[in-house]
Design a protein around this motif. Sequence first.
Motif, PDB file in Angstrom:
ATOM      1  N   GLU A  67      13.589  34.206  12.366  1.00 16.31           N
ATOM      2  CA  GLU A  67      14.119  35.327  11.589  1.00 16.31           C
ATOM      3  C   GLU A  67      13.378  35.466  10.256  1.00 16.31           C
ATOM      4  O   GLU A  67      13.161  36.560   9.767  1.00 16.31           O
ATOM      5  CB  GLU A  67      15.633  35.251  11.314  1.00 16.31           C
ATOM      6  CG  GLU A  67      16.480  34.242  12.010  1.00 16.31           C
ATOM      7  CD  GLU A  67      16.658  34.455  13.491  1.00 16.31           C
ATOM      8  OE1 GLU A  67      16.051  33.657  14.204  1.00 16.31           O
ATOM      9  OE2 GLU A  67      17.374  35.359  13.954  1.00 16.31           O
TER      10      GLU A  67
ATOM     11  N   SER B 243      17.148  39.709  13.196  1.00 16.84           N
ATOM     12  CA  SER B 243      17.052  38.549  14.091  1.00 16.84           C
ATOM     13  C   SER B 243      15.573  38.232  14.334  1.00 16.84           C
ATOM     14  O   SER B 243      14.697  39.019  13.980  1.00 16.84           O
ATOM     15  CB  SER B 243      17.659  38.892  15.454  1.00 16.84           C
ATOM     16  OG  SER B 243      19.028  38.691  15.451  1.00 16.84           O
TER      17      SER B 243
ATOM     18  N   LYS C  81      12.684  34.032  24.105  1.00 21.24           N
ATOM     19  CA  LYS C  81      12.995  34.391  22.723  1.00 21.24           C
ATOM     20  C   LYS C  81      12.172  33.499  21.803  1.00 21.24           C
ATOM     21  O   LYS C  81      12.003  32.305  22.099  1.00 21.24           O
ATOM     22  CB  LYS C  81      14.452  34.079  22.416  1.00 21.24           C
ATOM     23  CG  LYS C  81      15.456  34.914  23.151  1.00 21.24           C
ATOM     24  CD  LYS C  81      16.836  34.467  22.689  1.00 21.24           C
ATOM     25  CE  LYS C  81      17.923  35.315  23.294  1.00 21.24           C
ATOM     26  NZ  LYS C  81      19.226  35.016  22.766  1.00 21.24           N
TER      27      LYS C  81
ATOM     28  N   ARG D 116      24.062  29.550  17.799  1.00 24.82           N
ATOM     29  CA  ARG D 116      23.218  30.569  18.414  1.00 24.82           C
ATOM     30  C   ARG D 116      23.858  31.958  18.318  1.00 24.82           C
ATOM     31  O   ARG D 116      25.063  32.112  18.433  1.00 24.82           O
ATOM     32  CB  ARG D 116      22.937  30.219  19.881  1.00 24.82           C
ATOM     33  CG  ARG D 116      22.117  28.969  20.105  1.00 24.82           C
ATOM     34  CD  ARG D 116      20.756  29.001  19.432  1.00 24.82           C
ATOM     35  NE  ARG D 116      19.885  30.102  19.778  1.00 24.82           N
ATOM     36  CZ  ARG D 116      18.964  30.072  20.723  1.00 24.82           C
ATOM     37  NH1 ARG D 116      18.813  28.990  21.463  1.00 24.82           N
ATOM     38  NH2 ARG D 116      18.184  31.108  20.936  1.00 24.82           N
ATOM     39  N   GLY D 117      23.020  32.943  18.124  1.00 26.29           N
ATOM     40  CA  GLY D 117      23.519  34.313  17.956  1.00 26.29           C
ATOM     41  C   GLY D 117      24.049  34.564  16.550  1.00 26.29           C
ATOM     42  O   GLY D 117      24.670  35.589  16.271  1.00 26.29           O
ATOM     43  N   GLY D 118      23.772  33.624  15.649  1.00 24.16           N
ATOM     44  CA  GLY D 118      24.409  33.645  14.328  1.00 24.16           C
ATOM     45  C   GLY D 118      23.945  34.723  13.362  1.00 24.16           C
ATOM     46  O   GLY D 118      24.518  34.853  12.282  1.00 24.16           O
ATOM     47  N   SER D 119      22.932  35.510  13.733  1.00 22.15           N
ATOM     48  CA  SER D 119      22.545  36.591  12.814  1.00 22.15           C
ATOM     49  C   SER D 119      23.676  37.599  12.652  1.00 22.15           C
ATOM     50  O   SER D 119      23.779  38.268  11.617  1.00 22.15           O
ATOM     51  CB  SER D 119      21.290  37.310  13.321  1.00 22.15           C
ATOM     52  OG  SER D 119      20.222  36.397  13.403  1.00 22.15           O
TER      53      SER D 119
ATOM     54  N   THR E 227      13.134  32.222  19.099  1.00 25.99           N
ATOM     55  CA  THR E 227      13.979  31.092  18.673  1.00 25.99           C
ATOM     56  C   THR E 227      13.925  29.961  19.698  1.00 25.99           C
ATOM     57  O   THR E 227      13.818  28.787  19.331  1.00 25.99           O
ATOM     58  CB  THR E 227      15.444  31.560  18.484  1.00 25.99           C
ATOM     59  OG1 THR E 227      15.436  32.716  17.661  1.00 25.99           O
ATOM     60  CG2 THR E 227      16.307  30.485  17.854  1.00 25.99           C
TER      61      THR E 227
ATOM     62  N   PHE F  51      20.850  34.293  10.646  1.00 26.09           N
ATOM     63  CA  PHE F  51      20.915  33.006  11.346  1.00 26.09           C
ATOM     64  C   PHE F  51      20.961  31.749  10.479  1.00 26.09           C
ATOM     65  O   PHE F  51      21.283  30.695  10.958  1.00 26.09           O
ATOM     66  CB  PHE F  51      19.738  32.921  12.331  1.00 26.09           C
ATOM     67  CG  PHE F  51      19.788  31.834  13.360  1.00 26.09           C
ATOM     68  CD1 PHE F  51      20.984  31.447  13.959  1.00 26.09           C
ATOM     69  CD2 PHE F  51      18.617  31.182  13.761  1.00 26.09           C
ATOM     70  CE1 PHE F  51      20.999  30.454  14.930  1.00 26.09           C
ATOM     71  CE2 PHE F  51      18.632  30.190  14.732  1.00 26.09           C
ATOM     72  CZ  PHE F  51      19.832  29.830  15.308  1.00 26.09           C
TER      73      PHE F  51
HETATM   74  N1  ASP Z   1      17.694  34.048  16.854  1.00 25.63           N
HETATM   75  C1  ASP Z   1      18.943  33.343  16.919  1.00 25.63           C
HETATM   76  C2  ASP Z   1      19.289  33.072  18.355  1.00 25.63           C
HETATM   77  O1  ASP Z   1      18.536  33.397  19.251  1.00 25.63           O
HETATM   78  C3  ASP Z   1      20.033  34.016  16.170  1.00 25.63           C
HETATM   79  C4  ASP Z   1      20.305  35.446  16.553  1.00 25.63           C
HETATM   80  O2  ASP Z   1      19.478  36.133  17.128  1.00 25.63           O
HETATM   81  O3  ASP Z   1      21.381  35.933  16.229  1.00 25.63           O
HETATM   82  O4  ASP Z   1      20.317  32.500  18.611  1.00 25.63           O
END
Ligand code: ASP
Length: 440
Positions: A117, A39, A50, A185-188, A52, A171
């Motif tokens: 990422e 990530s 973050k 979001r959170g797609g890693s 991102t 991601f």
């Molecule tokens: N960096 C991206 C986010 O903050 C993806 C991830 O961390 O999974 O959503």
Amino acid sequence: MNRIITAKFGGTSLADASQIRKAAAIIKSNPERRYVVASAPGKRFSDDMKITDMLYTCHKESIEGKDFSETLKKITERYAGIIRELGIDFDIDSEMNAIAENLKNGTSADYPASRGEYINSKIIAKFLGWEFVDASEIIFFTDNGTLNEAKTFSTAEERLLALEYAVIPGFYGSLPDGSIKTFSRGGSDVTGSIIARSVNADLYENWTDVSGMLSADPRIVKSPKTIENITYTELRELSYMGASVLHEDAVFPVRKAGIPINIRNTNSPDDNGTMIAASLPKDIKRRAVTGIAGRKGFTSIRVEKSMMNGETGFGAKLLYIFADNGVPFEHCPTGIDTISVIVNTAMFESKREIILRLIKNDLNPDYITIEKNLSAIAVVGEGMVSTKGTAAKLFRALADAGVNVRMIDQGSDELNIIVGVDDDDYEKSICALYDAMIKE
Ligand code: ASP
């Protein structure tokens, strides 16, 4: 044949140089960890930003015609700090210049967002002495934005299995025209699952900052137990009801291939974490309930009509009214002359007038009763099918806590019992259910 582990590390696990060192030690401690998905650097402390989010800010500033150089500078400094502390040789300026150039040329948000990422993975690959494989070369979307599974799995398999070790950014992937597209979001987590599936890994490790999934919300229940083993199906049920540990879409690729997911804690690597698999291990102590989760903010629309059960298609017509207005239903408990539709309050309120008008006109009911402020709580466990008395225990616990149960729904696979309670009784109910069904 040697085992293969795909290990995904989340943002807090890679937030600064010391976290990256911890992750590297974990990676190097087992040669089976061959494919690492990274990530972007996440938060180092609670009000940190973050990377991102900072990249999205740069994009927003650029489309609003504002100067994004300050934000970009902060990102550069953060990476420069990581690079310095890791003692590697890395040209961060040319990476950041490329982002600035693209922003000036009016790129979409996905490209800058993905660079968090991209750069982090390049840094980590360098630190580990491993190969870097750009996700845009192995993860492909179709024109309508869905994952092109066949092309992705075969390309990633071929490319990665030819390497002994590799770091892949999470991601994002690429669209048919070669441009970057991110997952939500959170797609890693999703990338990790896709990579595990592509290389047919024996295990997908998901390294984060908690020692696994908790059996209830820790903001409500004090120190709830960690779930050691959970099935994919149980996880789906609990995630849908609000328990969050993995991106919702991360289960599907590995689940199809039967690859277990192990949630682990980078800050406490000796903990076993939570193992998510198709079935529970044979030797674990049978338990009826695995976890409890819930959500507030539902409305029940109860429609009553004498002899409703003799009228073919009544339920279908009712549900169509909701569907036609873009309001999905969550539950639909029925009686002989009644049918209730449980929906998300905010969604229903935006279509309330028209839905009620259509119900009155098309179905001619005797009464319509609307009850707001309903919470739904799911008590989930594969063991419920074979454990007598689960429901009795559950309702006794709620009665003893003085909670009035306003709705009951049991999924047809007996995997869950869902109860509807007043929003005001939500926390009390979760605690009572936890004490009775899990804690003892
Ligand atoms: N960096 C991206 C986010 O903050 C993806 C991830 O961390 O999974 O959503």
